[in-house]
Design an enzyme around this catalytic site. Sequence first.
Site, PDB file in Angstrom:
ATOM      1  N   LEU A 156      -2.136  27.484  17.799  1.00 54.76           N
ATOM      2  CA  LEU A 156      -3.153  28.216  18.560  1.00 54.76           C
ATOM      3  C   LEU A 156      -4.224  28.795  17.655  1.00 54.76           C
ATOM      4  O   LEU A 156      -5.390  28.851  18.013  1.00 54.76           O
ATOM      5  CB  LEU A 156      -2.501  29.371  19.335  1.00 54.76           C
ATOM      6  CG  LEU A 156      -1.640  29.016  20.539  1.00 54.76           C
ATOM      7  CD1 LEU A 156      -0.969  30.259  21.077  1.00 54.76           C
ATOM      8  CD2 LEU A 156      -2.474  28.358  21.622  1.00 54.76           C
ATOM      9  N   ALA A 194      -5.605  34.977   8.116  1.00 51.22           N
ATOM     10  CA  ALA A 194      -5.211  35.359   6.760  1.00 51.22           C
ATOM     11  C   ALA A 194      -3.723  35.709   6.700  1.00 51.22           C
ATOM     12  O   ALA A 194      -3.084  35.554   5.669  1.00 51.22           O
ATOM     13  CB  ALA A 194      -6.045  36.541   6.294  1.00 51.22           C
ATOM     14  N   ASN A 195      -3.189  36.188   7.822  1.00 50.78           N
ATOM     15  CA  ASN A 195      -1.810  36.661   7.801  1.00 50.78           C
ATOM     16  C   ASN A 195      -0.813  35.701   8.424  1.00 50.78           C
ATOM     17  O   ASN A 195       0.300  36.086   8.725  1.00 50.78           O
ATOM     18  CB  ASN A 195      -1.706  38.002   8.524  1.00 50.78           C
ATOM     19  CG  ASN A 195      -2.358  39.097   7.712  1.00 50.78           C
ATOM     20  OD1 ASN A 195      -2.364  39.050   6.489  1.00 50.78           O
ATOM     21  ND2 ASN A 195      -2.936  40.056   8.401  1.00 50.78           N
ATOM     22  N   GLY A 196      -1.197  34.449   8.632  1.00 53.08           N
ATOM     23  CA  GLY A 196      -0.229  33.510   9.158  1.00 53.08           C
ATOM     24  C   GLY A 196      -0.782  32.608  10.245  1.00 53.08           C
ATOM     25  O   GLY A 196      -1.978  32.604  10.517  1.00 53.08           O
ATOM     26  N   ASP A 204      -9.276  46.485  13.636  1.00 54.30           N
ATOM     27  CA  ASP A 204     -10.038  45.239  13.549  1.00 54.30           C
ATOM     28  C   ASP A 204     -10.463  44.752  14.939  1.00 54.30           C
ATOM     29  O   ASP A 204     -10.056  43.691  15.388  1.00 54.30           O
ATOM     30  CB  ASP A 204      -9.189  44.182  12.843  1.00 54.30           C
ATOM     31  CG  ASP A 204     -10.034  43.051  12.295  1.00 54.30           C
ATOM     32  OD1 ASP A 204     -11.272  43.136  12.388  1.00 54.30           O
ATOM     33  OD2 ASP A 204      -9.463  42.083  11.779  1.00 54.30           O
TER      34      ASP A 204
END
Lengths: 245, 337
Positions: free
Chosen positions: B33, B37-39, B149
């Site tokens: 999907l 940056a985090n996965g 964010d």
Amino acid sequence: MYTGKIRQILLITDGCSNQGEDPIAMAALAHEQGITVNVIGVMEHDVIDEKGMTEIEGIAASGGGVSQIVYAEALSQTVQMVTRKAMNQTIQGVVNRELQQILGRSKTMEDLPPEKRGEVMEVVDELGETVELEVLILVDTSASMKQKLPTVKEALLDLSLSLNARSGDNQFSVYVFPGKKNDVERLLDWTPNLQNLTSIFSKLTTGGITPTGPAIRTALTSFNQKRSLRSLLSDDDESYMEESI
Amino acid sequence: MMNHTWKNQYKLSPGTNVTGRWHSKQYKIIKELGFGANGVVYLAKNNNTQVALKMSDNGMSITSEVNVLKSFAKVQGQETLGPSLFDVDDWQVGRGNSRPISFYVMEYIQGPDLLSFLEQKGKSWMPILFLQLLNDLDKLHGSGWIFGDLKPENLIVTGPPPKIRCIDVGGTTIEGRAIKEFTEFYDRGYWGLGSRKAEATYDLFSAAMMMINTAYPKRFKKTTGGIEQLREAIRLKPELHRYERVILKALMGHYPSASQMRSDLLDTISDQPKKDSKPVSKGSRPSQHSTQSPKGNINISRRDFRKKKKKSGWLEFFFIAIVLSVLYGLYIFLKLL
């Protein structure tokens, strides 16, 4: 709560060193003293060659830190992300060692069931917010960096904005290499705020050589000087957070 | 070391089965999907329900996000801004001694992101979605969290009926701490308009920047920075004029809470016909007010005054009449005795 201090060197460069000691060895020396070395490689229109890449990754690996190659426009975000990530790594190292003492050998956070991990994470977060942080910034001012220096300045101001939002104390110091007379020149002594950079940075001249290794070595003495000065002023033992490997 | 090759190393092809080693639930990967940056986030299937599965080589960031999602569920009850959390686990790839990969499973929130939705359905939805968002933010802030964010890519409009939801809680920070993650365009620090401390005003700044973003889908770069550049950006787009006051107030951090920004935004939309007839430049409006309204006030108060005078006159008359008749009655009574 743990009241240690995290010490980092942040190296901003755009290529390979060409004078003096091997920077990878100097990074290892820093790591031995509990100082993490992070490296950011900045590109603009040029591309960092393979040799430069290997060196950048090598310095971060032996310095126990984080490395990242970016285009100049993404520098601000990267500088703060790399610093934070390295800081969290150090804290995780400390927390993992504490856990090992409680849970026995070879147990780390990952061996805990996910439910328990959350509680440990809260401690890590708390430490990241409150721990004292010392960042020594080493900026490569060899000729090819000339156009990138305004961006570097912006990124450093942005870094101090990010870190000063924490409740823990921050100390920054800025060195450039090559300096006017020596390999390395101190631009800004330890200060909690990087605002003063604005005036100093515009006067910078760039030089031809890239003595990355000697720069890291000199940076280390800056940490040591600071420590001895502090110990003259106060008798309390300072503890340093060291990365567990 | 930062992992540059995560995507290639762990790219899961559709049909891969992911099994948790703690809770032994099985998930079948359907497709990727998103990637950040985090996965990576995958669409997956568990017992015929579609779920979103987020995987990362950084177990810390997974744990951190799980903490946020758990606290969301505790405070907000049924309708949450973020996705509900179903499962947290590790996946041991193969049989070797390789490190297990952390993942968590959450509700699959389906729909276009904020900007695509507005493009499809028209700009008239803009204020409504922001009212929803501000309502959710108010609840979130009330529970001691700041979203951090906030950006259109992180906001999905589900429905029907259309409802705004967020899909990435990676930047959510405990109030008073330093913001964990941000995106320059929506960050007040980048524009030189405030600190990166997690406060309600931080989120409201981002919300205001998103309102500007609806008129500038491609965003813009900082030139001079500061409030002047942003004010100019609003002026150049007529569609933003109506919201100018609310946006500027939020950009300058003058709203202490999301609910106050919400009620101001609501006012702006409600008295739309009046506002449209008035010139946008503020020059003539205050003068109209100052000449007309005081006169009106005087008229009203005079009329009131007279009315009051009339009423009190009648009361006086009856009072005296009653007193007199009582006295007269008493006099007659005494005389008769």
